[in-house]
Design a protein around this motif. Structure first.
Motif, short mmCIF file in Angstrom:
data_model
loop_
_atom_site.label_atom_id
_atom_site.label_comp_id
_atom_site.label_asym_id
_atom_site.label_seq_id
_atom_site.Cartn_x
_atom_site.Cartn_y
_atom_site.Cartn_z
N GLN A 237 0.58 -1.41 0.13
CA GLN A 237 -0.15 0.06 -0.39
C GLN A 237 0.85 1.09 -0.02
O GLN A 237 -0.25 2.57 -0.61
N PHE A 238 1.88 1.19 0.38
CA PHE A 238 2.85 2.05 0.48
C PHE A 238 4.03 2.60 -0.46
O PHE A 238 4.60 3.22 -0.86
N LEU A 239 4.24 0.87 -1.58
CA LEU A 239 4.49 1.23 -2.74
C LEU A 239 4.17 2.79 -4.12
O LEU A 239 3.08 2.15 -4.40
N GLY A 240 5.31 2.69 -4.89
CA GLY A 240 5.02 3.77 -5.87
C GLY A 240 4.08 5.21 -5.54
O GLY A 240 3.82 5.70 -6.59
N LEU A 241 4.76 5.62 -4.26
CA LEU A 241 4.14 7.05 -3.82
C LEU A 241 4.95 8.41 -4.08
O LEU A 241 5.99 7.74 -3.40
N GLY A 242 4.96 8.78 -4.87
CA GLY A 242 5.91 10.31 -5.49
C GLY A 242 5.88 10.97 -3.90
O GLY A 242 4.96 11.18 -3.17
N GLY A 243 6.02 12.05 -3.85
CA GLY A 243 6.52 12.64 -2.73
C GLY A 243 7.58 13.09 -2.21
O GLY A 243 8.43 12.10 -1.88
N GLN A 244 7.46 13.31 -0.98
CA GLN A 244 8.14 13.84 -0.16
C GLN A 244 7.50 14.40 1.42
O GLN A 244 6.86 14.81 1.66
N SER A 245 8.06 13.41 2.85
CA SER A 245 7.96 13.94 3.84
C SER A 245 9.29 14.69 4.55
O SER A 245 10.26 14.79 4.53
N ALA A 246 8.66 15.58 5.85
CA ALA A 246 9.24 16.50 6.46
C ALA A 246 9.62 16.54 8.03
O ALA A 246 7.70 16.49 8.00
N TRP A 247 10.60 15.44 9.17
CA TRP A 247 9.64 15.57 10.40
C TRP A 247 10.84 16.03 10.72
O TRP A 247 11.50 16.48 11.35
N ASN A 248 9.92 16.28 12.21
CA ASN A 248 10.82 17.18 13.43
C ASN A 248 10.64 16.60 14.53
O ASN A 248 9.00 15.56 14.49
N ILE A 249 11.56 16.55 15.27
CA ILE A 249 11.83 15.43 16.31
C ILE A 249 10.99 16.42 18.11
O ILE A 249 10.64 16.97 18.01
N ASN A 250 9.95 15.49 18.08
CA ASN A 250 9.42 16.06 19.61
C ASN A 250 10.60 15.18 20.62
O ASN A 250 9.70 13.68 20.87
N TYR A 251 10.64 15.32 21.31
CA TYR A 251 11.84 15.07 22.40
C TYR A 251 11.07 14.04 23.39
O TYR A 251 9.74 14.80 24.45
N LYS A 252 10.86 13.26 23.90
CA LYS A 252 10.80 12.39 25.22
C LYS A 252 11.55 11.58 25.61
O LYS A 252 11.94 10.43 24.72
N GLN A 253 11.70 10.69 26.95
CA GLN A 253 12.57 9.87 27.13
C GLN A 253 12.49 8.16 26.67
O GLN A 253 13.59 8.16 25.97
N ASP A 254 11.12 7.92 26.95
CA ASP A 254 11.41 7.15 26.24
C ASP A 254 10.97 6.44 24.86
O ASP A 254 10.14 6.16 24.82
N ALA A 255 10.88 7.74 24.10
CA ALA A 255 9.91 7.10 22.41
C ALA A 255 11.27 8.15 21.47
O ALA A 255 11.13 9.35 21.74
N LEU A 256 10.38 7.87 20.42
CA LEU A 256 11.50 8.81 19.30
C LEU A 256 9.57 9.26 18.07
O LEU A 256 9.15 8.21 18.30
N MET A 257 9.99 10.09 18.76
CA MET A 257 8.50 10.46 18.95
C MET A 257 9.39 12.17 17.72
O MET A 257 9.78 12.72 17.27
N LEU A 258 8.17 11.74 16.08
CA LEU A 258 8.57 12.32 14.60
C LEU A 258 7.20 12.88 14.10
O LEU A 258 6.51 12.14 14.05
N THR A 259 7.14 14.36 14.11
CA THR A 259 5.59 15.04 13.13
C THR A 259 6.13 15.66 12.57
O THR A 259 7.31 16.41 11.94
N GLY A 260 5.31 15.71 11.39
CA GLY A 260 5.35 16.86 10.26
C GLY A 260 4.40 16.67 9.57
O GLY A 260 3.23 16.06 8.97
N GLU A 261 4.72 17.36 7.64
CA GLU A 261 4.22 16.51 6.62
C GLU A 261 4.79 16.01 5.67
O GLU A 261 6.00 15.21 5.26
N SER A 262 3.59 15.21 4.89
CA SER A 262 3.80 14.78 3.65
C SER A 262 3.11 15.62 2.40
O SER A 262 2.18 15.31 2.38
N GLU A 263 4.28 15.73 1.54
CA GLU A 263 3.43 16.30 0.61
C GLU A 263 3.61 15.03 -0.63
O GLU A 263 4.87 14.02 -0.74
N LEU A 264 2.54 15.23 -1.76
CA LEU A 264 2.07 13.67 -2.45
C LEU A 264 3.08 14.03 -4.26
O LEU A 264 2.00 15.18 -4.15
N ALA A 265 3.04 13.03 -4.56
CA ALA A 265 2.95 13.28 -5.79
C ALA A 265 2.80 11.91 -6.84
O ALA A 265 2.54 10.58 -6.04
#
Length: 872
Positions: A237-265
């Motif tokens: 379901q995720f193959l063949g998709l164009g575009g790009q994503s930019a994520w910024n980290i939200n710090y938490k000691q016991d988790a990796l948290m990335l949030t941002g926007e995904s532009e599709l093409a």
């Protein structure tokens, strides 16, 4: 294996963050943000950028998530490299005031790293060799000539890690791969486009310590890199998709948290892109997923009609599905009315699950259960035991597309307003068993921690349960990555509870996020300050009492009836065997002596050194039903012990009070003995409240009326003009008893006859709160001039234990334990779990200070008969 490679992609993207910590400290002022990115090859898999300042260093100090992903040995090597090379005096002069970019590149069957670091001032090309050679040992520098560009090899005798360094256009490029550097230096090799660079820079949050940029078309490359077999189902379901994503980290000691926007093409051939025009919806199907879920994709629609129109255009282009599409077209023409009725019945939520044994489950909501029941015989045939099978193939694919294409003609059952599908009836039988036993994903500790971080409003949510998916991951990852995944010594992948990706439609693009939930060694309940070993399991919770003016101590009883006194440091102070199991709570008097009763009809009073006071212990006429209470009445201190239908009274030397003459109550005594003015106030299960004098005789008896049956304890509510004593009956009615005012009642909603009520001061010493446990629900009310709901909380398992009211200054904190899955909670006054909770532990616990002016501790036990003290 089916679809599990997406987990690998998530893990791999997270590896970016792991490298950042080891190369922080290189500067934050940039001359040209675009220039470093413009040197990167077009086929760059993804890029990370970070700010460098003291704040970044402090944020990522001891950030275990990075260490776990990168590997502990690699961490040590790169940490050494950072200190000895990149922070060497000779390079710091040129690297201060810059940003650092880390990119990843595929080189044959490996993925190599490239560090791109612009200099704060130009260095003459003739001086580069001299500058690098000033780096102190143990590193050796040797120049290489590649395509007319000079690359310097940096090696160390003490490490098998070699790096190659090039300098061009005021930018240092550093990589363990010569071929990657060659592409950077080759002006003819295609580089990142200006559009991609602009997107990355536009969506970089300069106020966060880490950002990640990812080109969607690289999913295919990453899949080939990590996948041992051809990707199916989830990953497709995720193959063949164009575009790009930019994520910024939200710090938490016991988790990796990335949030941002995904532009599709290039979305015309992408199933997942169908959700980009939707608006976020509350997802609820995960509440029905079984505990053995390994992977799931959950979808929610805001615009069903728009989605189905887009879906029809999408599937019409899938020439490989011509036979399926012909069958669906035939159904729509020959069973037009049936298909219309079905479309009107099914809802806008659906999901695909893979279980730990590789079997699939599908879920679809019903927006009109009654309408579906009317057409049930037309669309399905019974397979027995409330299990059915669709008569026609590809029905779910016709309405939901690729998510449910694996279910050609599935079996299904209905739970509440949810259709649950499987390709084998035995899979549904097992699911129904788990559903009836509340053996669900949401009942597990890790999922509760996940829920607290990532919300449930989205259009698409992917979730991978590391433990449940570990077998299929091991079988499906390429050999090198499978080996690392299983290597608990050098990596920490299996200390991640879960990985998830969440997508929310945003006008044709996505708002996106990624979460990795980690079991940090710094988290509450992981690293104990001390342990204390018992010979048997505990049968009371740990109690903390005053020992002297300067210290406190801990008391607890184990199964052989031994009571242990433990110093706040974890050392044994004394132990003594008592006659019987303690009933109710231990109680400390103002002289620091401690009272308790046991089921062997004994009343004890002893000092803080474990020595019995004169006259104690003493025998009781029958088994007590609750904790003793110390009352000061008519100038005399007396000990009140509740029996089944009366109170016994003793003086402080253990003698029966001479003039005590209490009649038996109607029914059984309720828990809760209150002292008000010159009265002792108690209640009974028959709905009476008694005001007793200092001799135990009834001064006044109040009747709840209509032979009500009280199940709760008797509570007390102090108002400005009156004192009320309160209890709930089996009809869910709260009764208010007053000595000299008219009694009143309040009907409480939705309570079973088996509910239990308790009373405490959770927010203020002057306000009484009522806690009600009813099956798997908890309700908390504030009792004032009216009854106000403060919060409520549902659980997957029934609440069979008594709540704990834990000391918290002048008020109490609410503690809840669930024995069936060994999860414990401590709630704040607003109903949210206290930071660090819930955690996994046996039900008998304590949370609070264990010594004056000290930190809070969690005292809890495991099945190894030890008491664990966790500082919080």
């Amino acid at each position: 294996m089916k679809g599990t490679i997406i987990v690998s992609v998530v893990l791999f993207v997270a590896v970016v963050a792991a490298s950042i910590f080891y190369f922080t400290g290189l500067g934050s002022v940039q001359k040209d943000l675009a220039a470093p990115l413009a040197s990167l090859p077009e086929e760059t898999l993804f890029v990370a950028a970070f700010k460098n300042d003291e704040t970044t260093d402090n944020i990522f100090k001891d950030y275990e998530v990075f260490d776990a992903i990168l590997g502990f040995k690699q961490k040590a090597r790169l940490d050494s490299l950072k200190q000895e090379v990149l922070r060497s005096p000779v390079l710091s002069e040129y690297l201060s005031g810059t940003d650092v970019y880390i990119s990843f590149h595929q080189v044959e069957k490996e993925v190599e790293t490239l560090f791109t670091i612009p200099t704060s001032e130009s260095i003459d090309a003739k001086e580069i060799s001299s500058v690098l050679n000033q780096i102190e040992k143990p590193y050796n520098i040797a120049p290489l000539d590649t395509l007319g560009n000079t690359i310097y090899a940096l090696t160390s005798d003490s490490s098998n890690l070699s790096l190659y360094i090039a300098y061009q256009n005021d930018i240092f490029s550093v990589s363990p791969s010569v071929s990657v550097l060659a592409k950077v230096l080759d002006k003819r090799h295609p580089k990142l486009s200006r559009d991609r660079i602009n997107f990355y820079l536009e969506h970089t949050n300069r106020n966060v310590p880490l950002s990640i940029y990812f080109a969607h078309q690289q999913v295919d490359s990453l899949t080939k890199q990590f996948q041992r077999n051809r990707p199916r189902d989830f990953m497709q379901q995720f193959l063949g998709l164009g575009g790009q994503s930019a994520w910024n980290i939200n710090y938490k000691q016991d988790a990796l948290m990335l949030t941002g926007e995904s532009e599709l093409a290039k979305t015309e051939n992408s199933y997942i892109a169908l959700f980009a025009k939707q608006q976020k919806q509350t997802q609820r199907l995960y509440n029905y997923f079984p505990s053995n879920t390994a992977l799931y994709l959950e979808y929610a629609l805001s615009d069903e009609r728009g989605f189905r129109q887009d879906l029809e255009r999408y599937v019409s282009k899938k020439t490989s599905q011509k036979r399926v599409l012909d069958q669906i077209a035939n159904l729509r023409s020959s069973r037009q009315s049936l298909m219309q009725n079905l479309e009107q019945s099914i809802g806008k939520e659906f999901a695909l699950l893979e279980l730990d044994n590789g079997n699939y489950l599908g879920f679809a909501s019903l927006k009109d259960s009654t309408a579906f029941e009317k057409i049930l015989d037309d669309v399905a045939e019974s397979a027995g035991d409330n299990i059915y099978r669709f008569k026609y193939e590809h029905l779910m694919y016709a309405f939901y597309g690729d998510a449910l294409q694996n279910f050609q003609r599935p079996y299904f059952t209905i739970v509440d307003d949810i259709i649950v599908m499987a390709n084998q009836s035995s899979t549904l039988t097992d699911y129904l068993r788990r559903w009836r036993n509340s053996d669900l994903l949401i009942g597990t500790l890790g999922f509760k921690n996940y829920e607290r971080l990532q919300g449930n409003e989205a259009n698409v949510t992917f979730f991978a349960h590391t433990k449940n998916a570990s077998r299929m991951l091991g079988n499906n990852l390429a050999t090198t990555y499978a080996r690392n995944f299983r290597n608990n010594k050098d990596f920490g992948y299996q200390d991640f509870y879960s990985w998830s990706v969440q997508l929310t439609g945003n006008g044709g693009n996505f708002i996106s996020s990624m979460y990795g939930i980690y079991k940090s060694s710094n988290a509450l309940g992981v690293s104990a300050d001390w342990t204390y070993a018992f010979n048997n399991r505990l049968i009371t919770r740990p109690y903390v009492f005053e020992h002297s003016d300067t210290s406190q101590f801990i008391l607890a009883q184990e199964q052989d009836h031994t009571v242990h006194a433990i110093h706040p440091s974890g050392n044994k102070m004394w132990s003594a065997v008592f006659s019987g199991r303690i009933i109710g709570d231990m109680v400390q008097w103002k002289d620091r002596s401690i009272f308790l009763v046991t089921d062997r009809n004994r009343l004890y009073r002893f000092d803080t050194n474990g020595k019995g006071m004169d006259g104690f212990s003493l025998g009781l006429p029958e088994e007590p039903t609750g904790s003793p209470t110390i009352a000061s009445l008519a100038g005399q201190d007396i000990i009140l012990v509740p029996l089944s239908d009366r109170l016994e009274a003793y003086d402080m030397q253990g003698n029966i009070v001479d003039n005590w003459d209490m009649e038996r109550v109607s029914g059984r005594l309720l828990p809760g003995i209150h002292l008000w003015k010159d009265f002792i106030v108690v209640g009974s299960t028959k709905g009476f409240v008694y005001f007793l004098g200092s001799d135990g005789k009834t001064i006044k008896r109040l009747d709840g009326g209509d032979e009500e049956i009280f199940r709760s304890e008797l509570g007390r509510v102090s108002r400005a003009d009156e004192e009320y004593f309160v209890a709930t009956d089996t009809e869910g009615i709260l009764h208010w008893f007053s000595f000299d005012k008219e009694n009143r009642t309040t009907q409480l909603p939705d309570l079973s006859a088996k509910h239990r009520s308790y009373f405490a001061h959770l927010s203020s010493p002057s306000n009484t709160d009522m806690v009600i446990l009813d099956d798997n629900m908890m309700y908390v009310y504030e009792l004032g001039d009216s009854v106000t709901t403060k919060f409520k909380q549902g659980f997957t398992k029934d609440l069979s234990t008594t709540p704990l009211f834990l000391p918290n200054g002048s008020v109490s904190q609410l503690g809840i334990s669930i024995p069936s899955n060994n999860i414990i909670y401590v709630f704040g006054e607003n109903g949210t779990p206290t930071s660090g909770f819930p955690i996994e532990a046996l039900p008998l616990f304590y949370y609070g200070r264990i010594n004056y002016n000290g930190a809070n501790y969690l005292l809890s036990t495991k099945r190894d008969h030890k008491l664990y003290a966790y500082k919080h």
